[in-house]
Design a protein around this motif. Structure first.
Motif, PDB file in Angstrom:
ATOM      1  N   LYS A  47      46.654  24.880 -44.863  1.00 42.10           N
ATOM      2  CA  LYS A  47      47.810  25.405 -44.136  1.00 42.10           C
ATOM      3  C   LYS A  47      48.482  24.354 -43.252  1.00 42.10           C
ATOM      4  O   LYS A  47      49.525  24.615 -42.661  1.00 42.10           O
ATOM      5  CB  LYS A  47      47.404  26.606 -43.270  1.00 42.10           C
ATOM      6  N   GLU A  48      47.882  23.163 -43.187  1.00 45.05           N
ATOM      7  CA  GLU A  48      48.488  22.090 -42.396  1.00 45.05           C
ATOM      8  C   GLU A  48      49.779  21.615 -43.065  1.00 45.05           C
ATOM      9  O   GLU A  48      49.863  21.539 -44.298  1.00 45.05           O
ATOM     10  CB  GLU A  48      47.503  20.915 -42.274  1.00 45.05           C
ATOM     11  N   LYS A  49      50.771  21.265 -42.258  1.00 47.67           N
ATOM     12  CA  LYS A  49      52.080  20.882 -42.793  1.00 47.67           C
ATOM     13  C   LYS A  49      52.014  19.654 -43.699  1.00 47.67           C
ATOM     14  O   LYS A  49      52.784  19.514 -44.642  1.00 47.67           O
ATOM     15  CB  LYS A  49      53.060  20.628 -41.641  1.00 47.67           C
ATOM     16  N   ASP A  50      51.089  18.750 -43.411  1.00 47.52           N
ATOM     17  CA  ASP A  50      51.005  17.508 -44.187  1.00 47.52           C
ATOM     18  C   ASP A  50      49.849  17.524 -45.192  1.00 47.52           C
ATOM     19  O   ASP A  50      49.380  16.470 -45.624  1.00 47.52           O
ATOM     20  CB  ASP A  50      50.858  16.310 -43.250  1.00 47.52           C
ATOM     21  N   PHE A  51      49.396  18.718 -45.565  1.00 51.63           N
ATOM     22  CA  PHE A  51      48.236  18.828 -46.456  1.00 51.63           C
ATOM     23  C   PHE A  51      48.426  18.061 -47.759  1.00 51.63           C
ATOM     24  O   PHE A  51      47.527  17.343 -48.209  1.00 51.63           O
ATOM     25  CB  PHE A  51      47.947  20.308 -46.753  1.00 51.63           C
ATOM     26  N   LYS A  52      49.579  18.189 -48.388  1.00 56.68           N
ATOM     27  CA  LYS A  52      49.804  17.525 -49.682  1.00 56.68           C
ATOM     28  C   LYS A  52      49.854  16.009 -49.542  1.00 56.68           C
ATOM     29  O   LYS A  52      49.368  15.280 -50.403  1.00 56.68           O
ATOM     30  CB  LYS A  52      51.091  18.046 -50.317  1.00 56.68           C
ATOM     31  N   GLU A  53      50.444  15.536 -48.450  1.00 59.45           N
ATOM     32  CA  GLU A  53      50.602  14.093 -48.268  1.00 59.45           C
ATOM     33  C   GLU A  53      49.353  13.432 -47.670  1.00 59.45           C
ATOM     34  O   GLU A  53      49.021  12.298 -48.011  1.00 59.45           O
ATOM     35  CB  GLU A  53      51.785  13.802 -47.331  1.00 59.45           C
ATOM     36  N   ASN A  54      48.691  14.141 -46.775  1.00 58.97           N
ATOM     37  CA  ASN A  54      47.521  13.581 -46.076  1.00 58.97           C
ATOM     38  C   ASN A  54      46.354  14.561 -46.133  1.00 58.97           C
ATOM     39  O   ASN A  54      45.893  15.060 -45.102  1.00 58.97           O
ATOM     40  CB  ASN A  54      47.880  13.285 -44.604  1.00 58.97           C
ATOM     41  N   THR A  55      45.890  14.832 -47.348  1.00 57.70           N
ATOM     42  CA  THR A  55      44.894  15.889 -47.558  1.00 57.70           C
ATOM     43  C   THR A  55      43.635  15.695 -46.732  1.00 57.70           C
ATOM     44  O   THR A  55      43.171  16.628 -46.062  1.00 57.70           O
ATOM     45  CB  THR A  55      44.522  15.975 -49.052  1.00 57.70           C
ATOM     46  N   VAL A  56      43.065  14.510 -46.759  1.00 54.28           N
ATOM     47  CA  VAL A  56      41.803  14.274 -46.046  1.00 54.28           C
ATOM     48  C   VAL A  56      41.987  14.439 -44.537  1.00 54.28           C
ATOM     49  O   VAL A  56      41.190  15.098 -43.867  1.00 54.28           O
ATOM     50  CB  VAL A  56      41.230  12.882 -46.380  1.00 54.28           C
ATOM     51  N   LYS A  57      43.056  13.856 -43.988  1.00 47.64           N
ATOM     52  CA  LYS A  57      43.313  13.988 -42.548  1.00 47.64           C
ATOM     53  C   LYS A  57      43.555  15.443 -42.160  1.00 47.64           C
ATOM     54  O   LYS A  57      43.077  15.910 -41.115  1.00 47.64           O
ATOM     55  CB  LYS A  57      44.517  13.133 -42.152  1.00 47.64           C
ATOM     56  N   ALA A  58      44.292  16.163 -43.004  1.00 46.55           N
ATOM     57  CA  ALA A  58      44.560  17.583 -42.732  1.00 46.55           C
ATOM     58  C   ALA A  58      43.266  18.376 -42.728  1.00 46.55           C
ATOM     59  O   ALA A  58      43.043  19.238 -41.863  1.00 46.55           O
ATOM     60  CB  ALA A  58      45.525  18.142 -43.777  1.00 46.55           C
TER      61      ALA A  58
END
Length: 349
Positions: A47-58
């Motif tokens: 559900k994090e806004k940057d999940f697709k771009e920064n999956t591990v960080k999210a």
């Protein structure tokens, strides 16, 4: 039974269900009632806004957020994470959960051979999931020899469990309740032998198809210390899944519960729906890649398991993968976590 500081006081573990089914809300509610609550780390940051771009960080941010949420619900409860060995970045996620303050890490979907090294120097307990006596012996021997330690808890996951299963299709056909009970007894014997050598008691929990007071009592009578339950907690008010996901369980008939082949080759159990019909018919569902499972070949897979599970968790039940246990069709209403716990343990009512 108790573990650690006595915060886990009754023999119920809530299974870790991903993606987005058991998060901080459900785990906290179970821990508040005295059970062991587990948050699934599988793509936890979807559900994090940057999940697709920064999956591990999210995902790492969400590990902290969901544990904090659970702690606010159950400050004195025992709360941990289910983290699959099969995940890419498995080691990173375990270490992040330890950093966040997890009481315990439960790991299956592979043998967590190096898990002790990932929690070294912390108070976080570790619990492997096994399905056969053979796998139990492998992990116990390996940890004893390499790390001079044993598990803090062992979970036996049987053929009636939901989601990915630790069996071949042939084994699933072979193991009825009576046959698998022999396997449970063999694992209990093996675990006791290893514990006795170090004068330690290793608690053992049994999972898969245990969903009634009688079922819980039977497993405890066999010698288990606890039971792990997932499906019964899905249809609770506190479960983190969308209401339509919960309703899919309530509406399912026995014949709707089917074995499916995961994109990564593992058998799994899910509810038949339009999405699954397409997969069974051999359709390839257009998808991206979210770097979730180590063995996934993004070019050849028929669908992305992350995308399918996210659809389900968000309530798009026609286009999602709806993992469930063998007895999901028995759910008839939305309950509270307390009602479920009371129904499973006679001394609570």
């Amino acid at each position: 039974m108790t573990m650690g500081n006595g915060r886990w006081t009754i023999p119920i573990i809530q299974g870790g269900m991903g993606v987005g089914i058991s998060l901080g809300g459900l785990a906290g509610a179970v821990a508040k009632e005295g059970g062991l609550g587990l948050i699934s780390a599988a793509q936890i940051g979807f559900k994090e806004k940057d999940f697709k771009e920064n999956t591990v960080k999210a995902n790492k941010r969400a590990i902290h957020r969901e544990l904090k949420k659970a702690r606010e619900i159950a400050p004195q409860g025992m709360i941990g994470f289910n983290i699959m060995v099969a995940l890419k970045n498995y080691e990173d996620y375990v270490k992040e959960a330890v950093k966040a303050g997890a009481d315990i890490i439960v790991s299956g979907a592979g043998i967590p051979t190096e898990l002790p090294s990932y929690v070294e120097g912390s108070d976080t307990k570790i619990a492997p999931i096994v399905s056969t006596d053979k796998s139990a012996k492998v992990i116990l021997k390996y940890w004893e020899k390499k790390y001079k330690r044993l598990p803090d808890l062992m979970i036996i996951e049987g053929p009636k469990a939901g989601g990915h299963l630790g069996f071949t299709k042939e084994q699933l056909s072979f193991y009825d309740d009576k046959e698998y009970e022999k396997e449970i007894l063999a694992i209990l014997k093996t675990v006791k032998e290893f514990g006795d050598r170090k004068e330690e008691h290793i608690p053992v929990a049994v999972a898969g198809g245990v969903d009634t007071r009688q079922g819980v009592a039977h497993m405890l009578k066999l010698g288990a210390d606890a039971v792990q339950i997932g499906t019964r907690f899905v249809t609770t008010k506190e479960c983190d899944a969308n209401i339509r996901f919960k309703e899919a369980y309530i509406q399912a008939e026995k014949e709707d519960i089917i074995l499916v082949k995961s994109p990564v080759g593992m058998p799994g159990r899910a509810i038949r729906n339009p999405f699954m019909e397409k997969v069974i018919a051999g359709e390839k569902i257009p998808h991206g890649c979210h770097q979730c499972i180590k063995q996934c070949n993004v070019i050849d897979i028929p669908y992305c398991i992350t995308e399918a599970l996210i659809h389900g968790a968000l309530g798009d039940v026609d286009n999602g993968l709806l993992f469930c246990g063998a007895n999901a069709y028995k759910a008839h209403r939305i309950e509270t976590v307390k009602e479920v716990m009371d129904s499973l343990l006679p001394d609570r009512t």
